[in-house]
Design an enzyme around this catalytic site. Structure first.
Site, PDB file in Angstrom:
ATOM      1  N   ASP A   7      45.969  95.205  47.974  1.00 59.76           N
ATOM      2  CA  ASP A   7      45.327  93.947  47.595  1.00 59.76           C
ATOM      3  C   ASP A   7      45.776  93.503  46.205  1.00 59.76           C
ATOM      4  OD1 ASP A   7      43.597  91.806  48.054  1.00 59.76           O
ATOM      5  OD2 ASP A   7      41.879  92.821  47.170  1.00 59.76           O
ATOM      6  N   ARG A  32      30.128  62.512  68.447  1.00 60.28           N
ATOM      7  CA  ARG A  32      30.314  63.021  67.098  1.00 60.28           C
ATOM      8  C   ARG A  32      30.382  64.551  67.048  1.00 60.28           C
ATOM      9  NH1 ARG A  32      32.989  61.260  63.676  1.00 60.28           N
ATOM     10  NH2 ARG A  32      33.914  63.331  63.877  1.00 60.28           N
TER      11      ARG A  32
END
Length: 279
Positions: free
Chosen positions: A216, A100
Site C-alpha cells: 500500500d 427518475r
C-alpha cells in the site's frame, strides 16, 4: 481473492428489495403531478437514450420497474451518444412515476462501468488485473460490483465475510505480522491476504509463507523494487491512491493486481435520458 460471480446476480433478493424501497421513497403516497395531468388510461412508450459515450450497466434492472421492456443494449456494451438502450411501454402514469428512479440506477451504475473500463484499458498488455474494493455506496455494493464487472474489473471480496484481508490495524491488534498470519490460518480455511508496510514486514510475511501480499502507498518505482524482491514467492496487489493517470505505471511494476477504490467511490453519473411518446 475475487468474489463468486453468483453473488452478483441481479435477481438477488437484496437487489429486488432495494429497487422496491427506492421506488417507495420517491413515489410515497402517489405521483401527484402525473395523477393531476395525465389520463388514467393513456398509454405511452418510453425510450432510454445515451447522451454521451458510455459503458452500460443497470439495464438488467429495468424489468423490475416495467412489465413490458425491450432491452436493446446489454450491460458491458459500449454506447454512443444517441443510442437507444431500451424501450418500455405501458400506462403513461406508470412510466412517469418510475422514470427518475430507473434513470438514477442506470446513470450511477453506467458511471461505475465506464470508469472501470477506462482503468482496464489503461493496463492492457500487462499481466496486471484491476480489482474493485469495498469503497462502495452503502446499500449499493452488490449493484456497484456488478457494474464494475460489466466494465471489466475483477470483483474483489464482497464484504468482511468471504475472504480474510489482514490490514495494518489487524497486524497491530494481533501483535505483529507472523502472529496475524498464524491466527488467520488457525481460525479459517478462507484465503487470506496480508498488507505489509516495511521491508521487515515483507520478509516476515514471506518467511511465514504468506501467498498473497498487499503493498500500500508505494510509488511505482518502489513497487517495482518490492516486486523484484518478492520474485514470485507470492502474488502481489498494489493499492493506495491509484488513479487513471498512474495505474499504467503501477501495472508495469510487475504486480499481479492493482486495486482502485476510485472505480466505485469516484465514478460520476453518466448522462442518460428518458423520452416519452404517446401511443
Amino acid at each position: 481473492m475475487s468474489g463468486s460471480p453468483g453473488v452478483l446476480s441481479h435477481l438477488h433478493p437484496e437487489i429486488v428489495e432495494g429497487v422496491r424501497r427506492a421506488l417507495a421513497e420517491d413515489i410515497g403516497s402517489g405521483d401527484v403531478t402525473s395523477l393531476a395531468t395525465v389520463g388514467e388510461m393513456q398509454m405511452a412508450r418510453g425510450r432510454y437514450l445515451a447522451r454521451e459515450p458510455l459503458v452500460l450497466a443497470g439495464s438488467e434492472l429495468l424489468p423490475l420497474f416495467f412489465d413490458d421492456v425491450t432491452v436493446l443494449k446489454q450491460d458491458g456494451d459500449v454506447c454512443a451518444d444517441g443510442d437507444v438502450i431500451a424501450v418500455v411501454t405501458g400506462r403513461a402514469r406508470a412510466l412517469l412515476e418510475r422514470e427518475r428512479v430507473s434513470l438514477n440506477y442506470l446513470q450511477r451504475l453506467s458511471g461505475v462501468a465506464t470508469l472501470a473500463r477506462a482503468f482496464v484499458e489503461r493496463v492492457a498488455g500487462t499481466k496486471c488485473r484491476v480489482l474493485d474494493t469495498r469503497k462502495t455506496t452503502p446499500g449499493l455494493r452488490r449493484l456497484e460490483k456488478m457494474a464494475a464487472a460489466a466494465g471489466g474489473v475483477t470483483n474483489h471480496r464482497m464484504g468482511l465475510y468471504d475472504a480474510i484481508l489482514i490490514k495494518n490495524n489487524h497486524i497491530t491488534a494481533a501483535g505483529g505480522v507472523r502472529s496475524a498470519i498464524e491466527r488467520a490460518r488457525a481460525a479459517s480455511d478462507l484465503p487470506f491476504e496480508i498488507e505489509v508496510r516495511t521491508r521487515a514486514e515483507l520478509a516476515e510475511a514471506l518467511d511465514a509463507g504468506a501467498a498473497h501480499l498487499l503493498l500500500d502507498n508505494l510509488t511505482p518505482a518502489e513497487a517495482a523494487d518490492w516486486v523484484r524482491e518478492i520474485a514470485g514467492r507470492a502474488t502481489v496487489e498494489l493499492s493506495g491512491g491509484i488513479t487513471l493517470d498512474s495505474v499504467r505505471a503501477y501495472a508495469e511494476s510487475g504486480a499481479d493486481f492493482v486495486s482502485a477504490g476510485a472505480v466505485t467511490h469516484s465514478a460520476r453519473a453518466m448522462d442518460l435520458s428518458f423520452r416519452l411518446e404517446l401511443t
